[in-house]
Design a protein around this motif. Structure first.
Motif, PDB file in Angstrom:
ATOM      1  N   GLY A  26       0.801  -1.215   0.000  1.00  0.00           N
ATOM      2  CA  GLY A  26       0.000   0.000   0.000  1.00  0.00           C
ATOM      3  C   GLY A  26       0.836   1.267   0.000  1.00  0.00           C
ATOM      4  N   VAL A  27       2.018   1.198  -0.623  1.00  0.00           N
ATOM      5  CA  VAL A  27       2.876   2.378  -0.741  1.00  0.00           C
ATOM      6  C   VAL A  27       3.163   2.628  -2.216  1.00  0.00           C
ATOM      7  N   SER A  28       3.624   3.816  -2.508  1.00  0.00           N
ATOM      8  CA  SER A  28       3.939   4.130  -3.899  1.00  0.00           C
ATOM      9  C   SER A  28       5.269   3.477  -4.292  1.00  0.00           C
ATOM     10  N   VAL A  29       5.424   3.265  -5.577  1.00  0.00           N
ATOM     11  CA  VAL A  29       6.683   2.726  -6.087  1.00  0.00           C
ATOM     12  C   VAL A  29       7.811   3.704  -5.787  1.00  0.00           C
ATOM     13  N   GLY A  30       7.520   5.008  -5.847  1.00  0.00           N
ATOM     14  CA  GLY A  30       8.526   6.020  -5.525  1.00  0.00           C
ATOM     15  C   GLY A  30       9.023   5.887  -4.100  1.00  0.00           C
ATOM     16  N   THR A  31       8.115   5.578  -3.181  1.00  0.00           N
ATOM     17  CA  THR A  31       8.509   5.353  -1.788  1.00  0.00           C
ATOM     18  C   THR A  31       9.421   4.137  -1.698  1.00  0.00           C
ATOM     19  N   MET A  32       9.074   3.092  -2.420  1.00  0.00           N
ATOM     20  CA  MET A  32       9.910   1.880  -2.430  1.00  0.00           C
ATOM     21  C   MET A  32      11.324   2.231  -2.886  1.00  0.00           C
ATOM     22  N   TYR A  33      11.424   2.989  -3.998  1.00  0.00           N
ATOM     23  CA  TYR A  33      12.741   3.312  -4.549  1.00  0.00           C
ATOM     24  C   TYR A  33      13.522   4.281  -3.663  1.00  0.00           C
ATOM     25  N   GLN A  34      12.799   5.037  -2.845  1.00  0.00           N
ATOM     26  CA  GLN A  34      13.472   5.935  -1.907  1.00  0.00           C
ATOM     27  C   GLN A  34      14.299   5.129  -0.901  1.00  0.00           C
ATOM     28  N   TYR A  35      13.777   3.995  -0.479  1.00  0.00           N
ATOM     29  CA  TYR A  35      14.460   3.148   0.497  1.00  0.00           C
ATOM     30  C   TYR A  35      15.280   2.038  -0.143  1.00  0.00           C
ATOM     31  N   PHE A  36      14.791   1.509  -1.254  1.00  0.00           N
ATOM     32  CA  PHE A  36      15.430   0.357  -1.902  1.00  0.00           C
ATOM     33  C   PHE A  36      15.562   0.627  -3.389  1.00  0.00           C
ATOM     34  N   PRO A  37      16.780   0.919  -3.849  1.00  0.00           N
ATOM     35  CA  PRO A  37      16.970   1.309  -5.251  1.00  0.00           C
ATOM     36  C   PRO A  37      16.680   0.197  -6.260  1.00  0.00           C
ATOM     37  N   HIS A  38      16.654  -1.054  -5.802  1.00  0.00           N
ATOM     38  CA  HIS A  38      16.339  -2.177  -6.682  1.00  0.00           C
ATOM     39  C   HIS A  38      15.867  -3.354  -5.829  1.00  0.00           C
ATOM     40  N   ARG A  39      15.328  -4.342  -6.473  1.00  0.00           N
ATOM     41  CA  ARG A  39      14.727  -5.458  -5.728  1.00  0.00           C
ATOM     42  C   ARG A  39      15.759  -6.215  -4.891  1.00  0.00           C
ATOM     43  N   GLU A  40      16.999  -6.317  -5.356  1.00  0.00           N
ATOM     44  CA  GLU A  40      18.021  -7.011  -4.587  1.00  0.00           C
ATOM     45  C   GLU A  40      18.282  -6.299  -3.256  1.00  0.00           C
ATOM     46  N   ALA A  41      18.260  -4.963  -3.279  1.00  0.00           N
ATOM     47  CA  ALA A  41      18.443  -4.193  -2.037  1.00  0.00           C
ATOM     48  C   ALA A  41      17.289  -4.463  -1.071  1.00  0.00           C
ATOM     49  N   LEU A  42      16.086  -4.554  -1.607  1.00  0.00           N
ATOM     50  CA  LEU A  42      14.918  -4.869  -0.782  1.00  0.00           C
ATOM     51  C   LEU A  42      15.042  -6.267  -0.185  1.00  0.00           C
ATOM     52  N   LEU A  43      15.358  -7.235  -1.002  1.00  0.00           N
ATOM     53  CA  LEU A  43      15.477  -8.617  -0.522  1.00  0.00           C
ATOM     54  C   LEU A  43      16.602  -8.754   0.499  1.00  0.00           C
ATOM     55  N   TYR A  44      17.699  -8.075   0.264  1.00  0.00           N
ATOM     56  CA  TYR A  44      18.815  -8.098   1.215  1.00  0.00           C
ATOM     57  C   TYR A  44      18.371  -7.531   2.562  1.00  0.00           C
ATOM     58  N   ALA A  45      17.628  -6.415   2.528  1.00  0.00           N
ATOM     59  CA  ALA A  45      17.159  -5.785   3.767  1.00  0.00           C
ATOM     60  C   ALA A  45      16.181  -6.693   4.512  1.00  0.00           C
ATOM     61  N   VAL A  46      15.315  -7.376   3.797  1.00  0.00           N
ATOM     62  CA  VAL A  46      14.365  -8.301   4.434  1.00  0.00           C
ATOM     63  C   VAL A  46      15.124  -9.460   5.084  1.00  0.00           C
ATOM     64  N   LEU A  47      16.083 -10.002   4.375  1.00  0.00           N
ATOM     65  CA  LEU A  47      16.888 -11.095   4.924  1.00  0.00           C
ATOM     66  C   LEU A  47      17.664 -10.633   6.149  1.00  0.00           C
ATOM     67  N   GLU A  48      18.273  -9.455   6.060  1.00  0.00           N
ATOM     68  CA  GLU A  48      19.032  -8.919   7.189  1.00  0.00           C
ATOM     69  C   GLU A  48      18.128  -8.724   8.415  1.00  0.00           C
ATOM     70  N   ASP A  49      16.939  -8.193   8.210  1.00  0.00           N
ATOM     71  CA  ASP A  49      15.987  -7.984   9.301  1.00  0.00           C
ATOM     72  C   ASP A  49      15.611  -9.319   9.954  1.00  0.00           C
ATOM     73  N   TYR A  50      15.360 -10.303   9.137  1.00  0.00           N
ATOM     74  CA  TYR A  50      15.007 -11.641   9.635  1.00  0.00           C
ATOM     75  C   TYR A  50      16.154 -12.236  10.458  1.00  0.00           C
ATOM     76  N   LEU A  51      17.363 -12.152   9.949  1.00  0.00           N
ATOM     77  CA  LEU A  51      18.511 -12.704  10.662  1.00  0.00           C
ATOM     78  C   LEU A  51      18.784 -11.944  11.953  1.00  0.00           C
ATOM     79  N   GLU A  52      18.557 -10.654  11.952  1.00  0.00           N
ATOM     80  CA  GLU A  52      18.702  -9.857  13.176  1.00  0.00           C
ATOM     81  C   GLU A  52      17.708 -10.328  14.238  1.00  0.00           C
ATOM     82  N   ASP A  53      16.490 -10.670  13.822  1.00  0.00           N
ATOM     83  CA  ASP A  53      15.493 -11.175  14.772  1.00  0.00           C
ATOM     84  C   ASP A  53      15.972 -12.470  15.420  1.00  0.00           C
TER      85      ASP A  53
END
Length: 189
Positions: A30-57
């Motif tokens: 429920g966010v804009s694509v522009g918001t996504m790109y503001q935080y994650f310049p590409h899908r690999e950056a997004l996936l890396y951040a999700v994995l990092e968050d999971y491993l931190e948990d």
């Protein structure tokens, strides 16, 4: 960020690794694509951040186990640490299974090396406080215990991941960890 990470897992589960796009994640979150790109310049950056968050948990759960079980007898310590690790992995189900694919597809060597180092640090600190035993080689025992927990959980979750398999892990992983640690420990002086 939680909504974006949750949407990423949902899209991974629905569309797989190759079907995941930042546009699909943005729509699901429920966010804009522009918001996504503001935080994650590409899908690999997004996936890396999700994995990092999971491993931190998972690391947070291990650190909490350290706080709770330090100074206890080795059997209690082993059971507590292995349950904390497993519960952290199972909390994210079925997303945990999808993240194994992400970890295999992305360049995660630096992230994984850091997580392993930090997990080993928690395990070694915890084992060094056991009230009833010591170890000849704390580094070797730490390595063996971590690989036992990680490998067993990964094998079961990747192969099956069913509620029955998770239930089996909840019963058997603490027994395996306890048996190993008791077998290699020496009575405290």
């Amino acid at each position: 960020m939680d909504a974006i990470f949750e949407a990423t897992i949902q899209v991974l589960l629905a569309d797989g690794y190759t079907g995941l796009t930042t546009t699909r994640v943005a729509a699901r979150a429920g966010v804009s694509v522009g918001t996504m790109y503001q935080y994650f310049p590409h899908r690999e950056a997004l996936l890396y951040a999700v994995l990092e968050d999971y491993l931190e948990d998972v690391l947070v759960a291990m650190e909490e186990a350290y706080q709770r079980y330090r100074g206890t007898p080795i059997a209690e310590m082993a059971a507590g640490l292995s349950r904390a690790y497993l519960e952290a992995k199972l909390r994210g189900m079925p997303g945990s299974r999808a993240l194994y694919v992400v970890a295999a597809e992305l360049e995660t060597t630096g992230l994984v090396d850091d997580i392993v180092r930090r997990a080993d640090d928690v395990i070694a600190r915890l084992l060094s406080t056991a009230s009833d035993v010591t170890f000849d080689s704390l580094a070797m025992v730490t390595y063996a215990l971590r690989t036992m927990m990680v490998g067993t959980v990964r094998a079961v979750l990747e192969d099956d991941g069913s509620p029955e398999a998770a239930s089996m892990l909840c019963t058997e992983l603490p027994v395996m960890c306890q048996a190993y640690l008791v077998a290699v420990a020496k009575p405290a002086p």
